[in-house]
Write an enzyme that holds these catalytic residues in place. Sequence first.
Site, PDB file in Angstrom:
ATOM      1  N   ASP A 173       0.865  -1.190   0.000  1.00  0.00           N
ATOM      2  CA  ASP A 173       0.000   0.000   0.000  1.00  0.00           C
ATOM      3  C   ASP A 173       0.897   1.235   0.000  1.00  0.00           C
ATOM      4  O   ASP A 173       2.032   1.181   0.486  1.00  0.00           O
ATOM      5  CB  ASP A 173      -0.901   0.019   1.243  1.00  0.00           C
ATOM      6  CG  ASP A 173      -2.143   0.876   1.027  1.00  0.00           C
ATOM      7  OD1 ASP A 173      -3.240   0.293   0.896  1.00  0.00           O
ATOM      8  OD2 ASP A 173      -2.025   2.131   0.980  1.00  0.00           O
ATOM      9  N   ASP A 230       4.316   3.187  -3.740  1.00  0.00           N
ATOM     10  CA  ASP A 230       3.318   3.856  -4.580  1.00  0.00           C
ATOM     11  C   ASP A 230       3.269   3.135  -5.926  1.00  0.00           C
ATOM     12  O   ASP A 230       4.223   3.193  -6.713  1.00  0.00           O
ATOM     13  CB  ASP A 230       3.700   5.329  -4.768  1.00  0.00           C
ATOM     14  CG  ASP A 230       2.646   6.071  -5.580  1.00  0.00           C
ATOM     15  OD1 ASP A 230       1.835   5.417  -6.282  1.00  0.00           O
ATOM     16  OD2 ASP A 230       2.627   7.310  -5.513  1.00  0.00           O
ATOM     17  N   GLY A 278     -13.307   6.368  -2.379  1.00  0.00           N
ATOM     18  CA  GLY A 278     -14.047   6.604  -1.149  1.00  0.00           C
ATOM     19  C   GLY A 278     -15.523   6.524  -1.449  1.00  0.00           C
ATOM     20  O   GLY A 278     -15.910   6.050  -2.526  1.00  0.00           O
ATOM     21  N   ALA A 328     -19.544  -1.464  -9.191  1.00  0.00           N
ATOM     22  CA  ALA A 328     -20.883  -1.255  -9.753  1.00  0.00           C
ATOM     23  C   ALA A 328     -20.999   0.143 -10.359  1.00  0.00           C
ATOM     24  O   ALA A 328     -21.909   0.400 -11.144  1.00  0.00           O
ATOM     25  CB  ALA A 328     -21.933  -1.442  -8.663  1.00  0.00           C
ATOM     26  N   TYR A 348     -14.495   7.970 -11.470  1.00  0.00           N
ATOM     27  CA  TYR A 348     -14.289   6.647 -10.855  1.00  0.00           C
ATOM     28  C   TYR A 348     -14.800   5.484 -11.730  1.00  0.00           C
ATOM     29  O   TYR A 348     -14.096   4.501 -11.956  1.00  0.00           O
ATOM     30  CB  TYR A 348     -15.001   6.656  -9.505  1.00  0.00           C
ATOM     31  CG  TYR A 348     -14.874   5.386  -8.703  1.00  0.00           C
ATOM     32  CD1 TYR A 348     -13.666   5.013  -8.133  1.00  0.00           C
ATOM     33  CD2 TYR A 348     -15.988   4.580  -8.474  1.00  0.00           C
ATOM     34  CE1 TYR A 348     -13.575   3.856  -7.378  1.00  0.00           C
ATOM     35  CE2 TYR A 348     -15.907   3.432  -7.718  1.00  0.00           C
ATOM     36  CZ  TYR A 348     -14.693   3.066  -7.173  1.00  0.00           C
ATOM     37  OH  TYR A 348     -14.600   1.919  -6.423  1.00  0.00           O
ATOM     38  N   LYS A 408     -12.752   2.426 -13.874  1.00  0.00           N
ATOM     39  CA  LYS A 408     -12.984   0.989 -13.650  1.00  0.00           C
ATOM     40  C   LYS A 408     -13.244   0.282 -14.982  1.00  0.00           C
ATOM     41  O   LYS A 408     -12.718  -0.805 -15.230  1.00  0.00           O
ATOM     42  CB  LYS A 408     -14.174   0.782 -12.702  1.00  0.00           C
ATOM     43  CG  LYS A 408     -13.912   1.224 -11.263  1.00  0.00           C
ATOM     44  CD  LYS A 408     -12.824   0.411 -10.610  1.00  0.00           C
ATOM     45  CE  LYS A 408     -12.665   0.678  -9.133  1.00  0.00           C
ATOM     46  NZ  LYS A 408     -11.434   0.082  -8.572  1.00  0.00           N
ATOM     47  N   ASN A 443     -21.376  -1.989  -3.040  1.00  0.00           N
ATOM     48  CA  ASN A 443     -20.967  -1.480  -1.714  1.00  0.00           C
ATOM     49  C   ASN A 443     -20.583  -2.560  -0.700  1.00  0.00           C
ATOM     50  O   ASN A 443     -21.393  -3.429  -0.393  1.00  0.00           O
ATOM     51  CB  ASN A 443     -22.108  -0.689  -1.084  1.00  0.00           C
ATOM     52  CG  ASN A 443     -22.481   0.487  -1.934  1.00  0.00           C
ATOM     53  OD1 ASN A 443     -21.696   1.400  -2.100  1.00  0.00           O
ATOM     54  ND2 ASN A 443     -23.679   0.434  -2.507  1.00  0.00           N
ATOM     55  N   ALA A 446     -21.753   4.954   3.075  1.00  0.00           N
ATOM     56  CA  ALA A 446     -22.985   5.179   3.842  1.00  0.00           C
ATOM     57  C   ALA A 446     -23.096   4.343   5.137  1.00  0.00           C
ATOM     58  O   ALA A 446     -23.370   4.928   6.195  1.00  0.00           O
ATOM     59  CB  ALA A 446     -24.193   4.962   2.946  1.00  0.00           C
TER      60      ALA A 446
END
Length: 333
Positions: free
Chosen positions: A36, A56, A81, A121, A151, A155, A180, A195
Site C-alpha cells: 500500500d 506507490d 471513497g 458497480a 471513478y 474501472k 458497496n 454510507a
Amino acid sequence: MKKDDLIVITGAGGFIAGALTRYFHEKGFTHIRAIDKKPLPEWYQRVPGVESLCLDLSERDTCVRACEGALEVYNLAADMGGMGFIEKFRVECLRSILITANLIEAAYQAGAQRYFFSSSACAYNTELQKEPKARALKESDAYPAMAERGYGWEKLMSEMFCQEYWAERGMKTFIARLHNVYGPLGTWDGGREKAPAAICRKVIEAKDSGKHEIVIWGDGTATRSFMYIDDCVQGIDTIAHCDGLIATPINLGSSELISINDLVSLVEEIAGIMLQRKYDLEAPRGVAGRNSDNTMIKKTLNWEPDTALRKGLKTTYAWIEEQYADRKAGRRH
Ligand code: NAD
C-alpha cells in the site's frame, strides 16, 4: 497453487485488501506480499508473517518490485471513497488507471498466472439507475457505456486492460464488479467513508453528544445493496480461481436492497435510539437506485453473498463504537 507460492495483494493497507490478506494467511498461505502507499502504521490491519511494503504503485518501477516472483496478483489499490469523495475528486479517481497500467504489465512480465481486478458497480450505465426502484443490474448493463464520471470510467478502462491482456497475451485475468462493501476495519470517518459506516458513526455521535438528530445526505429514498466484508473476500477468492470466468466481469454484491431511510432505522435499532432526521439535499447522493443482479454468480459459482445486513451491521456498529471511544480517549487520531 502451493501454500508457499507468492500471492501479491495491493491496497492492503485499506479495507478490502487488508481483509483479503488476512483471509489468505488464515487459509495457510505462507508467502504473501501486501502493498500500500500508506505508511505502515496507518494500515487498518497488519498480518504477522506477511511481507508488508509501503510502495506507490502508480509508478512502473515499484510495480516491477511488487510483482517479483508473483504467482497471483490481486489489484485492489485505488484512490477511492464514498460518494463524498468520488463526486468531488474525479481526477484522483481517474489517476488510478496508472496503477492498472503499470501493475498488469509488471504482473505479465513477472509471469503471474492469475491477475484479479476489483472493479465496481459504478462502471454500470447510470441511465439505468435513475429510480429508487431501478431493476437490479446485470453484467451486460455496463454497455452501451455511461459510467459514473471519473471513478466509473476508470474501472471500465481497467476492466478492458484485463480483457486485452487475456485476449492478446494469454494472462488469466479476473474481474469482479463489487457493490458497496461494509464491515469492521474500514474507513468510518475523514471523508472517504461509505454510507453504512457514516450512518453508524453519526448515530454513535448523536448518542454520545445527547443531541438526538441525524443529518442524512439526500432525501433518504435512494436505494442500495450492501455486502459484508467476509462474503466479499470469499467471493474474490472463488472468482479468481474459476477458469470459467477468465476476463469476464461478474457482479460481486448482495441483492438485499434497502433505502437509506431504512438503513438509518436499522442502525437506530441496533443502537437502541431514535433520532430526528434532517435531510441535506445539497450533499452528494449518487444514483437514485442500484442493486446487484446475482443470476450469473449463482449460476456460475452456485453461491452468492448472503450475510444478512442486520447481522453484518451489528458487528460493524460495535467496531466503529470501539474506534470512536478510542479516539475520544486519545488512543487514536
Ligand atoms: P480503501 O480506500 O480502503 O483501500 C484502497 C487502498 O489503496 C488504500 O489503502 C490506498 O492507500 C491504496 N492506494 C491508493 N493508491 C495507491 C497507490 N498508488 N499505490 C499503492 N496503494 C494505493 O478501499 P477499499 O474499500 O478497500 O476498496 C478496495 C478496492 O475495491 C478498490 O479498487 C475499490 O475501488 C474497489 N471497490 C470497493 C468498494 C467498496 O464498497 N469498498 C466497492 C466497489 C469497488
